[in-house]
Motif scaffolding. Structure first.
Motif, mmCIF file in Angstrom:
data_model
loop_
_atom_site.group_PDB
_atom_site.id
_atom_site.type_symbol
_atom_site.label_atom_id
_atom_site.label_comp_id
_atom_site.label_asym_id
_atom_site.label_seq_id
_atom_site.Cartn_x
_atom_site.Cartn_y
_atom_site.Cartn_z
ATOM 1 N N VAL A 1 13.478 19.846 -7.400
ATOM 2 C CA VAL A 1 13.792 21.147 -6.819
ATOM 3 C C VAL A 1 13.362 21.161 -5.354
ATOM 4 O O VAL A 1 12.219 20.835 -5.033
ATOM 5 N N SER A 2 14.289 21.529 -4.482
ATOM 6 C CA SER A 2 14.005 21.697 -3.059
ATOM 7 C C SER A 2 13.876 23.199 -2.795
ATOM 8 O O SER A 2 14.876 23.917 -2.764
ATOM 9 N N ILE A 3 12.653 23.674 -2.633
ATOM 10 C CA ILE A 3 12.406 25.103 -2.473
ATOM 11 C C ILE A 3 12.505 25.478 -1.001
ATOM 12 O O ILE A 3 11.915 24.818 -0.135
ATOM 13 N N GLU A 4 13.255 26.534 -0.722
ATOM 14 C CA GLU A 4 13.456 27.014 0.645
ATOM 15 C C GLU A 4 12.624 28.269 0.868
ATOM 16 O O GLU A 4 12.937 29.330 0.338
ATOM 17 N N LEU A 5 11.573 28.138 1.642
ATOM 18 C CA LEU A 5 10.698 29.251 1.986
ATOM 19 C C LEU A 5 10.263 29.110 3.436
ATOM 20 O O LEU A 5 10.105 27.992 3.931
ATOM 21 N N PRO A 6 10.046 30.224 4.163
ATOM 22 C CA PRO A 6 10.169 31.611 3.687
ATOM 23 C C PRO A 6 11.608 32.126 3.677
ATOM 24 O O PRO A 6 11.885 33.146 3.075
ATOM 25 N N ARG B 1 19.759 10.295 -8.097
ATOM 26 C CA ARG B 1 18.836 11.436 -8.157
ATOM 27 C C ARG B 1 19.648 12.719 -8.034
ATOM 28 O O ARG B 1 20.727 12.730 -7.432
ATOM 29 N N THR B 2 19.125 13.780 -8.620
ATOM 30 C CA THR B 2 19.780 15.080 -8.559
ATOM 31 C C THR B 2 18.778 16.104 -8.047
ATOM 32 O O THR B 2 17.657 16.200 -8.555
ATOM 33 N N ILE B 3 19.207 16.860 -7.040
ATOM 34 C CA ILE B 3 18.363 17.866 -6.399
ATOM 35 C C ILE B 3 19.015 19.229 -6.579
ATOM 36 O O ILE B 3 20.232 19.372 -6.423
ATOM 37 N N VAL B 4 18.212 20.228 -6.893
ATOM 38 C CA VAL B 4 18.661 21.622 -6.944
ATOM 39 C C VAL B 4 17.847 22.399 -5.923
ATOM 40 O O VAL B 4 16.610 22.313 -5.919
ATOM 41 N N ASN B 5 18.519 23.134 -5.027
ATOM 42 C CA ASN B 5 17.745 23.953 -4.093
ATOM 43 C C ASN B 5 17.509 25.323 -4.708
ATOM 44 O O ASN B 5 18.229 25.769 -5.605
ATOM 45 N N ALA B 6 16.453 25.979 -4.255
ATOM 46 C CA ALA B 6 16.081 27.271 -4.837
ATOM 47 C C ALA B 6 15.376 28.117 -3.791
ATOM 48 O O ALA B 6 14.625 27.609 -2.957
#
Length: 222
Positions: free
Chosen positions: A68-73, A45-50
């Protein structure tokens, strides 16, 4: 795990409306160039953080199978971002890579895969002699000994690509932190290793870097 969450502030106006990994070099985005290099290792698997313009990163990757691993807030830096993505990545060692460089030479992921020795190593960092690190300013990041163990000091330049065991991330108290924190612990136990890349690499962190990268790719095509 590909790191694509940063603000790209050195790019100035170029990243006002576009995340740096989606900037193009020779007609192809930096993110796509990195993803193409990863195909040789056939990762499960390939993950891209954003974080910055995360919607545009997610839209760009729609339909590719890349998660996609989204980093919020808040942005979590490399260490916090990797730990945040572990539910998607799983428990095994992972390749991690920045997405702001171009390469002229062997596939960096293939080199690391072939040199990885998990019985001896907790991390294997791909590094370059300073003269092969185009666009990089500074005295270098690490010194390698005769068996490949590395310590901090002026010497080779870290390329942004590595294989890393992730178990030690659980012991770090901060939420947002650099992978340098984990590297320092591995270095103290003699399990931080480096591998020297024989080709050239260009840091694409500034408008000047974009021009240098174009030149490197043109030389590769000759």
């Amino acid at each position: 795990m590909l790191f694509a969450a940063g603000f790209g502030t050195r790019m100035g106006e170029l990243t006002r409306d576009t995340p740096k990994p989606l900037l193009k070099v020779a007609g192809k985005t930096l993110l796509d160039r990195t993803l193409e290099l990863t195909t040789v290792i056939a990762a499960e698997r390939t993950i891209v953080n954003a974080h910055y313009h995360h919607q545009k990163v997610a839209e760009h990757l729609k339909g590719t199978g890349v998660q996609v691993s989204i980093e919020l807030p808040d942005i979590l830096e490399t260490g916090g971002g990797l730990r945040n993505a572990l539910p998607l990545l799983g428990d095994g060692p992972v390749f991690t890579s920045n997405t702001d460089a171009v390469w002229h030479g062997p596939n960096p992921f293939e080199m690391l895969r072939d040199a990885w020795r998990p019985d001896d190593m907790d991390a294997l960092l791909l590094c370059l002699p300073k003269e092969n690190a185009i666009g990089h300013k500074g005295t270098g990041d690490f010194v390698l000994n005769e068996v490949g163990q590395i310590r901090r000091g002026p010497g080779v330049v870290y390329s942004g690509v590595q294989i890393l065991k992730t178990g030690g991330l659980a012991d770090i108290a901060e939420t947002s932190f650099s992978l340098n924190v984990l590297w320092d612990k591995m270095c103290a136990s003699g399990r931080l290793y480096g591998l020297t890349y024989p080709g050239k690499w260009c840091d694409v962190g500034s408008p000047e870097g974009l021009q240098l990268a174009e030149g490197l790719l043109e030389a590769k095509d000759v």
